[in-house]
Scaffold this motif. Structure first.
Motif, PDB file in Angstrom:
ATOM      1  N   ILE A   1      25.167  47.221  57.487  1.00  0.00           N
ATOM      2  CA  ILE A   1      25.962  46.025  57.193  1.00  0.00           C
ATOM      3  C   ILE A   1      25.234  45.138  56.178  1.00  0.00           C
ATOM      4  N   GLY A   2      23.955  44.881  56.432  1.00  0.00           N
ATOM      5  CA  GLY A   2      23.196  44.058  55.497  1.00  0.00           C
ATOM      6  C   GLY A   2      23.081  44.696  54.134  1.00  0.00           C
ATOM      7  N   LEU A   3      22.818  46.004  54.091  1.00  0.00           N
ATOM      8  CA  LEU A   3      22.683  46.711  52.814  1.00  0.00           C
ATOM      9  C   LEU A   3      24.010  46.794  52.081  1.00  0.00           C
ATOM     10  N   GLY A   4      25.089  47.039  52.830  1.00  0.00           N
ATOM     11  CA  GLY A   4      26.399  47.136  52.188  1.00  0.00           C
ATOM     12  C   GLY A   4      26.771  45.851  51.467  1.00  0.00           C
ATOM     13  N   LYS A   5      26.552  44.735  52.122  1.00  0.00           N
ATOM     14  CA  LYS A   5      26.861  43.439  51.496  1.00  0.00           C
ATOM     15  C   LYS A   5      25.985  43.203  50.268  1.00  0.00           C
TER      16      LYS A   5
ATOM     17  N   HIS B   1      21.025  42.888  58.923  1.00  0.00           N
ATOM     18  CA  HIS B   1      22.138  42.063  58.449  1.00  0.00           C
ATOM     19  C   HIS B   1      21.892  40.562  58.576  1.00  0.00           C
ATOM     20  N   LEU B   2      20.725  40.154  59.071  1.00  0.00           N
ATOM     21  CA  LEU B   2      20.508  38.747  59.370  1.00  0.00           C
ATOM     22  C   LEU B   2      19.984  37.974  58.158  1.00  0.00           C
ATOM     23  N   THR B   3      20.482  36.754  58.008  1.00  0.00           N
ATOM     24  CA  THR B   3      20.114  35.872  56.901  1.00  0.00           C
ATOM     25  C   THR B   3      19.872  34.467  57.460  1.00  0.00           C
ATOM     26  N   PRO B   4      19.241  33.583  56.686  1.00  0.00           N
ATOM     27  CA  PRO B   4      19.065  32.196  57.158  1.00  0.00           C
ATOM     28  C   PRO B   4      20.393  31.529  57.507  1.00  0.00           C
ATOM     29  N   GLU B   5      21.436  31.835  56.748  1.00  0.00           N
ATOM     30  CA  GLU B   5      22.753  31.240  57.024  1.00  0.00           C
ATOM     31  C   GLU B   5      23.283  31.691  58.378  1.00  0.00           C
ATOM     32  N   ILE B   6      23.114  32.976  58.680  1.00  0.00           N
ATOM     33  CA  ILE B   6      23.572  33.500  59.974  1.00  0.00           C
ATOM     34  C   ILE B   6      22.747  32.891  61.103  1.00  0.00           C
ATOM     35  N   TYR B   7      21.436  32.767  60.916  1.00  0.00           N
ATOM     36  CA  TYR B   7      20.598  32.156  61.948  1.00  0.00           C
ATOM     37  C   TYR B   7      21.029  30.709  62.225  1.00  0.00           C
TER      38      TYR B   7
ATOM     39  N   SER C   1       9.858  49.894  72.021  1.00  0.00           N
ATOM     40  CA  SER C   1       9.720  50.331  70.637  1.00  0.00           C
ATOM     41  C   SER C   1      11.041  50.204  69.880  1.00  0.00           C
ATOM     42  N   SER C   2      11.062  49.368  68.849  1.00  0.00           N
ATOM     43  CA  SER C   2      12.247  49.230  67.994  1.00  0.00           C
ATOM     44  C   SER C   2      11.851  48.583  66.683  1.00  0.00           C
ATOM     45  N   LEU C   3      11.842  49.374  65.611  1.00  0.00           N
ATOM     46  CA  LEU C   3      11.563  48.817  64.285  1.00  0.00           C
ATOM     47  C   LEU C   3      12.618  47.791  63.896  1.00  0.00           C
ATOM     48  N   SER C   4      13.863  48.021  64.305  1.00  0.00           N
ATOM     49  CA  SER C   4      14.950  47.118  63.932  1.00  0.00           C
ATOM     50  C   SER C   4      14.786  45.745  64.575  1.00  0.00           C
ATOM     51  N   ILE C   5      14.532  45.719  65.882  1.00  0.00           N
ATOM     52  CA  ILE C   5      14.390  44.429  66.558  1.00  0.00           C
ATOM     53  C   ILE C   5      13.173  43.680  66.032  1.00  0.00           C
ATOM     54  N   VAL C   6      12.077  44.385  65.803  1.00  0.00           N
ATOM     55  CA  VAL C   6      10.885  43.733  65.252  1.00  0.00           C
ATOM     56  C   VAL C   6      11.168  43.209  63.845  1.00  0.00           C
ATOM     57  N   SER C   7      11.862  43.991  63.026  1.00  0.00           N
ATOM     58  CA  SER C   7      12.169  43.563  61.655  1.00  0.00           C
ATOM     59  C   SER C   7      13.075  42.335  61.656  1.00  0.00           C
ATOM     60  N   GLU C   8      14.073  42.326  62.532  1.00  0.00           N
ATOM     61  CA  GLU C   8      14.952  41.165  62.628  1.00  0.00           C
ATOM     62  C   GLU C   8      14.182  39.951  63.128  1.00  0.00           C
ATOM     63  N   SER C   9      13.264  40.162  64.054  1.00  0.00           N
ATOM     64  CA  SER C   9      12.472  39.060  64.601  1.00  0.00           C
ATOM     65  C   SER C   9      11.552  38.457  63.551  1.00  0.00           C
ATOM     66  N   VAL C  10      10.901  39.313  62.770  1.00  0.00           N
ATOM     67  CA  VAL C  10       9.979  38.830  61.735  1.00  0.00           C
ATOM     68  C   VAL C  10      10.721  38.018  60.666  1.00  0.00           C
ATOM     69  N   SER C  11      11.993  38.308  60.460  1.00  0.00           N
ATOM     70  CA  SER C  11      12.747  37.578  59.434  1.00  0.00           C
ATOM     71  C   SER C  11      13.007  36.125  59.820  1.00  0.00           C
ATOM     72  N   THR C  12      12.670  35.732  61.064  1.00  0.00           N
ATOM     73  CA  THR C  12      12.815  34.334  61.477  1.00  0.00           C
ATOM     74  C   THR C  12      11.667  33.468  60.979  1.00  0.00           C
ATOM     75  N   GLY C  13      10.591  34.099  60.484  1.00  0.00           N
ATOM     76  CA  GLY C  13       9.432  33.333  60.044  1.00  0.00           C
ATOM     77  C   GLY C  13       8.426  33.082  61.147  1.00  0.00           C
TER      78      GLY C  13
ATOM     79  N   ILE D   1       9.855  37.743  56.459  1.00  0.00           N
ATOM     80  CA  ILE D   1       9.884  39.046  55.795  1.00  0.00           C
ATOM     81  C   ILE D   1      11.257  39.669  55.981  1.00  0.00           C
ATOM     82  N   ASN D   2      11.878  40.060  54.869  1.00  0.00           N
ATOM     83  CA  ASN D   2      13.175  40.728  54.939  1.00  0.00           C
ATOM     84  C   ASN D   2      13.237  41.752  53.806  1.00  0.00           C
ATOM     85  N   THR D   3      13.271  43.023  54.152  1.00  0.00           N
ATOM     86  CA  THR D   3      13.240  44.085  53.138  1.00  0.00           C
ATOM     87  C   THR D   3      14.633  44.516  52.680  1.00  0.00           C
ATOM     88  N   THR D   4      15.663  43.852  53.169  1.00  0.00           N
ATOM     89  CA  THR D   4      17.037  44.282  52.879  1.00  0.00           C
ATOM     90  C   THR D   4      17.336  44.260  51.380  1.00  0.00           C
ATOM     91  N   GLU D   5      16.953  43.182  50.696  1.00  0.00           N
ATOM     92  CA  GLU D   5      17.248  43.057  49.268  1.00  0.00           C
ATOM     93  C   GLU D   5      16.581  44.158  48.459  1.00  0.00           C
TER      94      GLU D   5
END
Length: 340
Positions: free
Chosen positions: A39-43, A131-137, A251-263, A305-309
Motif C-alpha cells: 500500500i505504501g509503495l503503491g501510493k 504505509h504509515l506517514t506522519p499525516e496518518i499518525y 519477530s517482525s521486520l514490518s512491526i519494527v519498521s513501522e515502530s521506528v518510523s515514529t521517531g 526512519i522510513n525506507t518506503t520512498e
C-alpha cells in the motif's frame, strides 16, 4: 500539484500518460506487513510516475459491486482500465487480465515479499517499506486519544508480533516498578493467537500484583482476532504514534519498521533480536529489551526512519527500464541515454 506538473512536462514518450498503479490484497490478509508495504509503495510509485493509485480487497469490491456475486474484479478492471503496475502476492491472478484493446499487455507485477524489495543489502535491509506517514499518525492519534482519553503516562506499547511472551512480564514489571504511574497497552497482530494474547495479559497482571504495583499500572489491550469479528476500533497505529515506549515481542521486520518510523528507538523482546537487528542496534534504532532487565525502561528519540520512498524509487526505475526495453534494442538505448 507542482510534482505532478513536473512529471507531466518531463514525461518520456514511452511512458503512459498516467500510469495506473493497483495494489491488491485479494486472497491475502490486508493487515500483514507485506500488504502494508504494498500500500505504501503503491501510493509512492504512483506519485513518482504521475500516475493513478487504486486499492482492492474483498471488502472494497463487495462495497463497490454488491450486486455482482461472481467476479467483481473483472467489473472493476473494466471500470478503471488495465493496470500498468500491480502489487500482489498472487502473480498468476493478473497475467491474463487485460482490456480488449490491450490483449497483449502484461502489467509490471511486484509479488516479492517486503524484505526482498528494498534497495539496500546493508543495514537498511533490516527495515522494510510500509504505509504509515506522519499525516496518518496524526489522524490516528486523534482517534486513539478519543477512544482512550487521559491515560496515565508513560504509555508503554507492547506489540505482539507472535505468541512470544515467556519471561517478558516479570522483566517489564521490574523495569517499571519505580514509575509513579504508567499504562501498559498490549496489541496483538495477525500472527498472535487469542490464547497467546490472553496469556500475555494474565501474566502481566500477575507480575504487577506480585511486586505490588497493580494500583499504579493501567493494563489495557486489543485482540486483533476478536476485534475483527466485532468490527471494533483497532488502536494499533494510534498507539504506535502516541506511546512513550514501544516494545515488540517476537519477530517482525514490518512491526519494527513501522515502530521506528515514529521517531522512537524500539525495544525488541526476542531470542533472535541480536541476529535480526544487528546493524540497527549498532545505530541505536533497536534496543534488545532483555539486555537491560534490571534497569528502568528508557527510550530515546531518533530520526524517524522510513525506507518506503527509497524502495518506491527503485521500483519506479525498474518500471521505466521495462518500458524502455519494450522499444527494441536501439530505441531502448536511446531512451536510456535521454532518460537515464
Amino acid at each position: 500539484m507542482l510534482r505532478n506538473i513536473f512529471n507531466s512536462a518531463a514525461r518520456p514518450p514511452y511512458l503512459p500518460e498516467k500510469p495506473l498503479v493497483l495494489v491488491s490484497t485479494l486472497g491475502d490478509d490486508s493487515s500483514r506487513g507485506d500488504s502494508h508495504g504494498y500500500i505504501g509503495l503503491g501510493k509512492a510509485v504512483a506519485q513518482k510516475l504521475g500516475g493513478e493509485y487504486h486499492y482492492v480487497d474483498e471488502e472494497v469490491l463487495a462495497t463497490l459491486y454488491p450486486e455482482i456475486k461472481g467476479d467483481p474484479l473483472a467489473a472493476h478492471l473494466q471500470k478503471i482500465g488495465t493496470p500498468d503496475i500491480i502489487f500482489s502476492r498472487h502473480r498468476c491472478d493478473w497475467t491474463s487480465q487485460a482490456d480488449p484493446d490491450k490483449i497483449h499487455k502484461l502489467p509490471f507485477i511486484i509479488d516479492e515479499i517486503n524484505e526482498n524489495l528494498g534497495p539496500w543489502l546493508g543495514s537498511r535491509r533490516e527495515m522494510v517499506a510500509h504505509h504509515l506517514t506522519p499525516e496518518i499518525y496524526r489522524a490516528e492519534g486523534v482517534k486513539f486519544t478519543d477512544a482512550y482519553p487521559g491515560l496515565p503516562r508513560p504509555l508503554i506499547a507492547v506489540m505482539m508480533a507472535d505468541d512470544t511472551s515467556f519471561g517478558f512480564s516479570q522483566t517489564l514489571a521490574a523495569r517499571i516498578k519505580n514509575f509513579p504511574q504508567s499504562t501498559v497497552f498490549v496489541c496483538s497482530s495477525r500472527r498472535t493467537s487469542s490464547g497467546g494474547y490472553n496469556t500475555m495479559l494474565s501474566s502481566l497482571d500477575s507480575a504487577f500484583n506480585r511486586i505490588g504495583i497493580q494500583d499504579r499500572v493501567m493494563l489495557l489491550g486489543h485482540d486483533l482476532n476478536s476485534g475483527r469479528k466485532n468490527r471494533a476500533y483497532n488502536p494499533y497505529i494510534g498507539l504506535l504514534g502516541q506511546s512513550d515506549h514501544i516494545i515488540v515481542c517476537g519477530s517482525s521486520l514490518s512491526i519494527v519498521s513501522e515502530s521506528v518510523s515514529t521517531g522512537k528507538a524500539v525495544h525488541v523482546f526476542s531470542s533472535v533480536a541480536k541476529d535480526e537487528y544487528k546493524r540497527s542496534m549498532q545505530q541505536g534504532l533497536v534496543v534488545a529489551f532483555n539486555d537491560a532487565a534490571r534497569s528502568p525502561l528508557e527510550s530515546r528519540a531518533i530520526s524517524a526512519i522510513n525506507t518506503t520512498e527509497q524502495t518506491a524509487e527503485k521500483i519506479a526505475r525498474q518500471y521505466r527500464r521495462k518500458q524502455q526495453k519494450a522499444l527494441g534494442f536501439w530505441r531502448a538505448i536511446g531512451a536510456y541515454m535521454m532518460d537515464g
